[in-house]
Design an enzyme around this catalytic site. Structure first.
Site, PDB file in Angstrom:
ATOM      1  N   GLU A   1      -0.897  -9.075  -1.036  1.00 15.57           N
ATOM      2  CA  GLU A   1      -2.354  -9.263  -0.904  1.00 15.57           C
ATOM      3  C   GLU A   1      -3.027  -9.228  -2.279  1.00 15.57           C
ATOM      4  O   GLU A   1      -3.947  -9.997  -2.554  1.00 15.57           O
ATOM      5  CB  GLU A   1      -2.939  -8.207   0.038  1.00 15.57           C
TER       6      GLU A   1
ATOM      7  N   GLU B   1       4.024  -5.632   7.277  1.00 17.40           N
ATOM      8  CA  GLU B   1       3.227  -4.629   8.004  1.00 17.40           C
ATOM      9  C   GLU B   1       3.586  -4.561   9.476  1.00 17.40           C
ATOM     10  O   GLU B   1       3.517  -3.506  10.104  1.00 17.40           O
ATOM     11  CB  GLU B   1       1.731  -4.924   7.855  1.00 17.40           C
TER      12      GLU B   1
ATOM     13  N   ALA C   1       0.862  -1.175   0.000  1.00 17.10           N
ATOM     14  CA  ALA C   1       0.000   0.000   0.000  1.00 17.10           C
ATOM     15  C   ALA C   1       0.902   1.229   0.000  1.00 17.10           C
ATOM     16  O   ALA C   1       2.067   1.155   0.383  1.00 17.10           O
ATOM     17  CB  ALA C   1      -0.875  -0.010   1.250  1.00 17.10           C
TER      18      ALA C   1
ATOM     19  N   GLY D   1       0.462  -5.029   0.927  1.00 16.65           N
ATOM     20  CA  GLY D   1      -0.669  -4.963   0.013  1.00 16.65           C
ATOM     21  C   GLY D   1      -0.331  -5.550  -1.353  1.00 16.65           C
ATOM     22  O   GLY D   1      -1.219  -6.029  -2.066  1.00 16.65           O
TER      23      GLY D   1
HETATM   24  C1  3H9 Z   1       0.576  -2.272   3.528  1.00 18.12           C
HETATM   25  O1  3H9 Z   1       0.780  -2.715   2.438  1.00 18.12           O
HETATM   26  C2  3H9 Z   1      -0.752  -2.331   4.216  1.00 18.12           C
HETATM   27  C3  3H9 Z   1      -1.741  -3.269   3.577  1.00 18.12           C
HETATM   28  O2  3H9 Z   1      -1.630  -4.547   4.178  1.00 18.12           O
HETATM   29  C4  3H9 Z   1      -3.143  -2.855   3.824  1.00 18.12           C
HETATM   30  C5  3H9 Z   1      -3.550  -1.513   3.298  1.00 18.12           C
HETATM   31  C6  3H9 Z   1      -5.016  -1.233   3.421  1.00 18.12           C
HETATM   32  N1  3H9 Z   1       4.590   3.481   0.207  1.00 18.12           N
HETATM   33  O3  3H9 Z   1      13.261   1.980   0.522  1.00 18.12           O
HETATM   34  P1  3H9 Z   1      13.664   2.672  -0.701  1.00 18.12           P
HETATM   35  C7  3H9 Z   1       9.275   4.937  -1.259  1.00 18.12           C
HETATM   36  S1  3H9 Z   1       1.779  -1.459   4.385  1.00 18.12           S
HETATM   37  C8  3H9 Z   1       5.042   4.689  -0.143  1.00 18.12           C
HETATM   38  O4  3H9 Z   1      14.699   3.706  -0.624  1.00 18.12           O
HETATM   39  P2  3H9 Z   1      14.792   0.244  -1.776  1.00 18.12           P
HETATM   40  C9  3H9 Z   1      10.330   5.358  -0.268  1.00 18.12           C
HETATM   41  O5  3H9 Z   1       9.810   6.252   0.678  1.00 18.12           O
HETATM   42  C10 3H9 Z   1       3.178  -1.436   3.290  1.00 18.12           C
HETATM   43  N2  3H9 Z   1       6.322   4.927  -0.479  1.00 18.12           N
HETATM   44  O6  3H9 Z   1      14.033   1.631  -1.872  1.00 18.12           O
HETATM   45  C11 3H9 Z   1      11.348   5.992  -1.164  1.00 18.12           C
HETATM   46  O7  3H9 Z   1      10.888   7.278  -1.506  1.00 18.12           O
HETATM   47  P3  3H9 Z   1      11.915   8.465  -1.733  1.00 18.12           P
HETATM   48  C12 3H9 Z   1       3.874  -2.734   3.270  1.00 18.12           C
HETATM   49  C13 3H9 Z   1       7.157   3.901  -0.492  1.00 18.12           C
HETATM   50  O8  3H9 Z   1      14.964  -0.222  -3.169  1.00 18.12           O
HETATM   51  C14 3H9 Z   1      11.279   5.138  -2.417  1.00 18.12           C
HETATM   52  O9  3H9 Z   1      10.006   4.506  -2.389  1.00 18.12           O
HETATM   53  N3  3H9 Z   1       5.080  -2.598   2.513  1.00 18.12           N
HETATM   54  C15 3H9 Z   1       6.756   2.625  -0.123  1.00 18.12           C
HETATM   55  O10 3H9 Z   1      15.956   0.376  -0.875  1.00 18.12           O
HETATM   56  C16 3H9 Z   1      12.348   4.083  -2.500  1.00 18.12           C
HETATM   57  O11 3H9 Z   1      12.328   3.308  -1.296  1.00 18.12           O
HETATM   58  C17 3H9 Z   1       6.239  -2.239   3.096  1.00 18.12           C
HETATM   59  O12 3H9 Z   1       6.326  -2.023   4.280  1.00 18.12           O
HETATM   60  C18 3H9 Z   1       5.413   2.423   0.221  1.00 18.12           C
HETATM   61  N4  3H9 Z   1       4.927   1.215   0.547  1.00 18.12           N
HETATM   62  O13 3H9 Z   1      13.772  -0.709  -1.029  1.00 18.12           O
HETATM   63  C19 3H9 Z   1       7.426  -2.129   2.179  1.00 18.12           C
HETATM   64  N5  3H9 Z   1       7.823   1.798  -0.195  1.00 18.12           N
HETATM   65  O14 3H9 Z   1      12.793   8.042  -2.866  1.00 18.12           O
HETATM   66  C20 3H9 Z   1       8.095  -0.794   2.363  1.00 18.12           C
HETATM   67  C21 3H9 Z   1       8.849   2.553  -0.603  1.00 18.12           C
HETATM   68  O15 3H9 Z   1      11.039   9.639  -2.010  1.00 18.12           O
HETATM   69  N6  3H9 Z   1       9.177  -0.579   1.443  1.00 18.12           N
HETATM   70  N7  3H9 Z   1       8.470   3.826  -0.779  1.00 18.12           N
HETATM   71  O16 3H9 Z   1      12.648   8.578  -0.423  1.00 18.12           O
HETATM   72  C22 3H9 Z   1      10.381  -1.191   1.558  1.00 18.12           C
HETATM   73  O17 3H9 Z   1      10.620  -2.002   2.406  1.00 18.12           O
HETATM   74  C23 3H9 Z   1      11.441  -0.778   0.586  1.00 18.12           C
HETATM   75  O18 3H9 Z   1      11.098   0.466   0.070  1.00 18.12           O
HETATM   76  C24 3H9 Z   1      11.638  -1.759  -0.602  1.00 18.12           C
HETATM   77  C25 3H9 Z   1      12.591  -1.110  -1.643  1.00 18.12           C
HETATM   78  C26 3H9 Z   1      12.241  -3.052  -0.086  1.00 18.12           C
HETATM   79  C27 3H9 Z   1      10.340  -2.029  -1.289  1.00 18.12           C
END
Ligand code: 3H9
Length: 688
Positions: A104, A124, A62, A101
């Site tokens: 999901e 999450e 998400a 998400g």
């Molecule tokens: C969820 O899904 C809830 C659902 O179950 C239910 C909903 C109803 N959203 O980390 P990076 C941005 S909760 C918005 O440097 P990497 C990040 O801020 C979510 N932005 O890259 C950054 O922005 P900026 C569950 C996001 O390659 C840019 O993307 N998912 C999100 O080192 C690059 O990120 C997670 O918890 C996001 N979800 O790592 C996964 N994700 O360049 C969260 C990233 O402006 N994400 N951004 O600073 C991660 O763990 C890492 O970003 C990932 C990539 C491994 C994906």
């Protein structure tokens, strides 16, 4: 640009997601994906739909930045319901991370084809949340309830092979993921439509296995609300019809979203990423090449820093002033690796490979080939200046000249060279090979590409780099000094060392300052105070009585027969009472909440000054420093987030009360804190 590209190939629709940087499920992506599902459903010539993605992730989850804002249709729940009800097969073609998400969405498809680099997870929990779009119901039906609960509570993703073995994927495509997925979709279209995952109740597996997993999580569930909620939601999968369980999951997700702990963890997520962006330099600045490193000084810190380089595969020379000291340093490194081998956390082969990257040498000339030189010599300015002047002569052009000083002025060191642009601080935290924080200290003349290099190398070493400015103690130790001052005061005013420690461990720190001092050795702080003309009556008296901490069997506490946990010592109480009398401090019983506020609020006050002076560019940078350098509990978001959540106005009043009660005017709110309070928060003080 539409974040989904829709094409039809031989009767199979392909909806390719391309929404950089990570294909998070923003409102725009949800709308496009929902439109693609509808189009494929309505087009009689289309037999099935395949969903691949482009970029470094499949779908990262998400869009976290939308949390807390009014929902925009189609919501993730609506999109997922659409997939679940699709009358044609839908195949997720997952080439990289499918998280939260994202997974999901994948689980609401008919099948999942994985590429070799796929990673499937439900992280999450790390944001204080649970999967809120059917994850707690579909993951148990695909992989069994026990395994699903474990995946959710752990938060770490499974790689492609593990995901296949767990039942999350149907096909592993070694190459040409897209074609394999299209072929799989065509095959599914030829047969009867499989039941959606939401109806596959037989997949839940034995109830006892789930209950055993739930019991193993009982301790965490007591303190982490999201873990308790996950257990309850997965249990619902056994007890309630799918749709009812889904509604309960939704409510649990919304409740957690409001929880201050989740808000804090989400703040940390963004603060960590923002801290990675160095303020005030051109975005396109490229790092210099670093192929060889040198570390000057093979004491505890130098040896730890050298290990960081070796662990990252960077050859490193450990340089000392004489052969014996150098050999002692190498032996120290070897012993630390040996201990890891003995514990089973490192193989012998890996130890040997790392040791092969470490080379000992005598004399600063040996640093001549290094692209990055980190000095970790004794904390004394005249010595540091001498070292930098010599490095100026022997280092190759363009080498980064870094100091690991904890509090000395880097500008002064830079001035001892003819190349101040190459000089900066790289402040590691003890133990250097373990602690994640790296303060990259930007001096007046430090060149942008030198800063970028230090931060990039920091990340290669597995650290979290935060750029800070020059001042006594930089961000972390400057704030810590405020806390340490209060520890002294509180002990004199009547708090016992274990009461001081308990206030902080109850707050969430792993260790209190007295136990920490005993562990690190009280002589360290004593030496710094001696060098800087400061005094701390209690800590000084302990050191002068030979109580240096664990290494001498006694410090703030007693350590009978080498015990790791100290016990209170009446001798220390008597000593403190004596000093309090000498200093004219009246003693009283101090409530724990007062102890806590006296320890933390002066740090927040100092944080406001640090921001105001531009030593830290943003409040989040200060939080990241404390989270990774001092184990500040993440679920409170770090000192600055915690203070804002509590309310700056109340903190100002509380500080005023402390100043009045103790007569210590330095406790009063700094003008910067007052301004932050008046102007809506610490962001008002940020320079980036
Ligand atoms: C969820 O899904 C809830 C659902 O179950 C239910 C909903 C109803 N959203 O980390 P990076 C941005 S909760 C918005 O440097 P990497 C990040 O801020 C979510 N932005 O890259 C950054 O922005 P900026 C569950 C996001 O390659 C840019 O993307 N998912 C999100 O080192 C690059 O990120 C997670 O918890 C996001 N979800 O790592 C996964 N994700 O360049 C969260 C990233 O402006 N994400 N951004 O600073 C991660 O763990 C890492 O970003 C990932 C990539 C491994 C994906």
């Amino acid at each position: 640009m539409d974040p989904v590209r829709y094409e039809v190939e031989g009767g199979i629709a392909v909806a390719t997601i391309a929404s950089p940087p990570v294909n998070a499920l923003s409102a725009a992506l949800r709308a496009s994906l929902a439109a693609a599902v509808r189009r494929a459903t309505e087009d009689a010539s289309v037999r099935a739909l395949v969903i691949p993605a482009e970029g470094r992730t499949w779908i990262a989850g998400a869009d976290i930045s939308e949390f807390g804002k009014p929902p925009v249709s189609p919501t993730l729940a609506e999109l997922i319901a659409l997939l679940d009800a699709c009358p044609k097969p839908v195949v997720a073609a997952i080439h990289a991370a499918a998280l939260g998400g994202g997974l999901e969405v994948a689980m609401a498809c008919t099948a999942r084809v994985l590429g070799p680099a796929a990673k499937l997870g439900l992280p999450e929990v790390k944001l204080g949340l649970l999967p809120g779009s059917g994850g707690t119901q579909r993951a148990p039906r695909l992989m069994g309830a026990a395994a699903a609960l474990k995946l959710m509570a752990g938060g770490d993703p499974l790689d492609a092979k593990a995901a296949m073995a767990a039942g999350l994927g149907e096909v592993l495509a070694e190459d040409d993921l897209r074609m394999v997925a299209i072929a799989h979709a065509a095959g599914l279209a030829d047969g009867p439509l499989p039941a959606p995952v939401s109806r596959r109740d037989e997949g839940l597996g034995p109830r006892e296995a789930f209950e055993a997993e739930a019991a193993a999580l009982a301790k965490r569930a007591a303190t982490e609300p999201q873990v308790a909620a996950m257990v309850a939601c997965v249990r619902d999968a056994f007890e309630l019809p799918f749709d009812q369980a889904l509604a309960r999951e939704r409510q649990a997700f919304l409740d957690l979203l409001q929880d201050p702990r989740s808000k804090a963890l989400r703040h940390v997520f963004f603060a960590e990423r923002e801290a990675a962006k160095i303020a005030g330099i051109p975005r396109e600045t490229k790092p210099r090449r670093v192929e060889r490193a040198a570390v000057l000084g093979a004491g505890t810190m130098g040896a730890g820093i050298a290990m960081c380089f070796a662990n990252a595969g960077i050859p490193v020379r450990v340089i000392e002033t004489d052969e014996a000291a150098m050999q002692r340093g190498l032996a120290r490194i070897r012993a630390t690796y040996d201990a890891s081998v003995k514990r089973g956390s490192l193989t012998e082969a890996a130890r040997d490979a790392r040791m092969a990257l470490v080379e000992g040498a005598v004399g600063l000339e040996a640093a001549g080939e290094a692209d990055m030189i980190v000095e970790a010599v004794f904390e004394e300015m005249s010595l540091k200046k001498q070292v930098f002047a010599t490095l100026d002569r022997v280092a190759k052009p363009g080498a980064i000249l870094a100091s690991n000083t904890s509090y000395l002025d880097i500008d002064e060191m830079a001035a001892a060279t003819s190349r101040p642009g190459d000089v900066l601080g790289m402040h590691f935290f003890s133990p250097a090979n373990v602690m994640k924080l790296l303060e990259v200290v930007r001096a007046r003349a430090t060149a942008p590409d030198a800063l970028v290099t230090a931060a990039e190398i920091g990340r290669r070493l597995g650290k979290v780099p935060v750029v800070v400015g020059v001042c006594f103690g930089f961000v972390g130790n400057r704030m810590l000094a405020r806390r340490t001052q209060q520890v002294e005061r509180l002990l004199l005013e009547g708090a016992a060392p274990d009461q001081v420690d308990k206030a902080l461990t109850d707050f969430g720190f792993r260790m209190g300052p007295c136990a920490m001092g005993d562990l690190a050795g009280l002589d360290i702080g004593w030496r710094i105070r001696q060098a800087t003309g400061k005094r701390a009556p209690v800590a000084d008296a302990l050191v002068e009585a030979g109580r240096l901490g664990q290494k001498t069997g006694k410090g703030y506490y007693l350590y009978p027969e080498g015990a790791r946990a100290g016990v209170p010592d009446p001798e220390v109480t008597a000593m403190i009472e004596r000093i309090a009398a000498q200093e004219g401090v009246a003693r009283r019983a101090i409530p724990q909440e007062e102890i806590l506020d006296r320890l933390l609020l002066p740090m927040v006050n100092e944080g406001a000054r640090i921001l105001d002076e531009g030593v830290a560019a943003r409040p989040g940078d200060i939080d990241v420093v404390w989270l990774h350098g001092y184990n500040w509990p993440a679920w409170t978001g770090g000192p600055m987030h915690w203070a804002e959540a509590r309310g700056l106005g109340g903190i100002i009043d509380r500080l005023a009360g402390f100043a009045a009660a103790t007569g210590d005017e330095s406790l009063r709110a700094a003008p910067a804190l007052v301004r932050a309070s008046a102007e809506g928060g610490f962001r008002a003080l940020a320079t980036a």
